[in-house]
Design a protein around this motif. Sequence first.
Motif, mmCIF file in Angstrom:
data_model
loop_
_atom_site.group_PDB
_atom_site.id
_atom_site.type_symbol
_atom_site.label_atom_id
_atom_site.label_comp_id
_atom_site.label_asym_id
_atom_site.label_seq_id
_atom_site.Cartn_x
_atom_site.Cartn_y
_atom_site.Cartn_z
ATOM 1 N N SER A 114 0.678 -1.346 -0.232
ATOM 2 C CA SER A 114 0.282 0.065 0.067
ATOM 3 C C SER A 114 0.742 1.471 0.262
ATOM 4 O O SER A 114 0.344 2.638 -0.433
ATOM 5 C CB SER A 114 -1.377 -0.213 1.025
ATOM 6 N N TYR B 275 -2.218 10.076 -2.730
ATOM 7 C CA TYR B 275 -2.691 8.435 -2.166
ATOM 8 C C TYR B 275 -1.919 8.920 -0.945
ATOM 9 O O TYR B 275 -1.203 7.802 -0.257
ATOM 10 C CB TYR B 275 -2.239 7.256 -2.853
ATOM 11 N N LEU C 11 -1.957 3.207 -1.319
ATOM 12 C CA LEU C 11 -3.076 2.726 -1.783
ATOM 13 C C LEU C 11 -3.918 1.663 -0.997
ATOM 14 O O LEU C 11 -3.254 0.780 -0.643
ATOM 15 C CB LEU C 11 -2.258 1.800 -3.085
ATOM 16 N N GLN D 185 -7.508 -1.870 -5.008
ATOM 17 C CA GLN D 185 -7.293 -0.705 -6.203
ATOM 18 C C GLN D 185 -6.360 -0.670 -6.457
ATOM 19 O O GLN D 185 -4.780 -1.506 -6.496
ATOM 20 C CB GLN D 185 -7.634 0.945 -5.588
ATOM 21 N N THR E 238 -1.068 -2.656 -7.618
ATOM 22 C CA THR E 238 -2.194 -2.552 -7.442
ATOM 23 C C THR E 238 -2.165 -3.687 -6.229
ATOM 24 O O THR E 238 -1.017 -4.975 -5.568
ATOM 25 C CB THR E 238 -3.068 -4.369 -8.155
ATOM 26 N N SER F 161 -10.560 -7.848 -7.528
ATOM 27 C CA SER F 161 -10.870 -6.003 -7.947
ATOM 28 C C SER F 161 -9.572 -6.040 -8.552
ATOM 29 O O SER F 161 -9.544 -5.669 -9.157
ATOM 30 C CB SER F 161 -11.345 -5.363 -6.806
ATOM 31 N N CYS F 162 -7.927 -6.652 -7.687
ATOM 32 C CA CYS F 162 -6.781 -6.129 -8.077
ATOM 33 C C CYS F 162 -7.115 -6.191 -9.357
ATOM 34 O O CYS F 162 -6.472 -5.569 -10.340
ATOM 35 C CB CYS F 162 -5.729 -6.538 -7.675
ATOM 36 N N GLN G 23 -9.586 -4.200 -11.983
ATOM 37 C CA GLN G 23 -9.172 -2.509 -11.609
ATOM 38 C C GLN G 23 -7.896 -2.097 -12.367
ATOM 39 O O GLN G 23 -7.310 -1.757 -13.003
ATOM 40 C CB GLN G 23 -8.753 -1.988 -10.379
ATOM 41 N N SER G 24 -7.284 -3.338 -12.376
ATOM 42 C CA SER G 24 -5.000 -3.272 -12.986
ATOM 43 C C SER G 24 -6.102 -2.903 -14.869
ATOM 44 O O SER G 24 -5.781 -2.532 -15.344
ATOM 45 C CB SER G 24 -4.753 -4.112 -12.939
#
Length: 169
Positions: free
Chosen positions: A24, A56, A60, A64, A81, A98-99, A102-103
């Motif tokens: 993150s 950020y 992150l 996301q 991500t 989601s990774c 979103q990527s």
Amino acid sequence: MRISLVLGDITQQQVDAIVNAANSSLLGGGGVDGAIHRKGGPAILEECRKLRASHYGKGLATGQAVATTAGNLPARWVIHTVGPVYSATDDRSELLASCHHQSLRIADELGAQTVAFPAISTGIYGWPMASAAEIALQAVRSASTRVAEVRFVLFDREALSAFESQNPA
């Protein structure tokens, strides 16, 4: 979209975008993250620092994604991500999916046609490889994207085998 599985080093992939299994902080780490920062050079870290200083500040969020230059890598961009830490008692599979979603969303925004993914969350974050492969492949198959090729770049034969068992030819 074509999905391919290869045994290799993600930092050597000649694709439009390489996905980084980042932490993150976006400031580098171990595993895939460390390798990408080392081989990509200081330009990646510089852009990550700018992201931390602007949008950020707290890092992150898990699931996301955000893009930077690829620096010295043979790609145009790195899509960072943050995968979830595996838990046997808390189902975090939606965050892992989601990774990937979103990527691919970021890849579409960039105009990327080819994207290389590692096995997100399977290193220090402890996600079992077979489960991660199933979630990753399902997420990519179900994604609405203009990306022409998704390449999963697996570091060892165990990982490649787990992905192959979830992706029958």
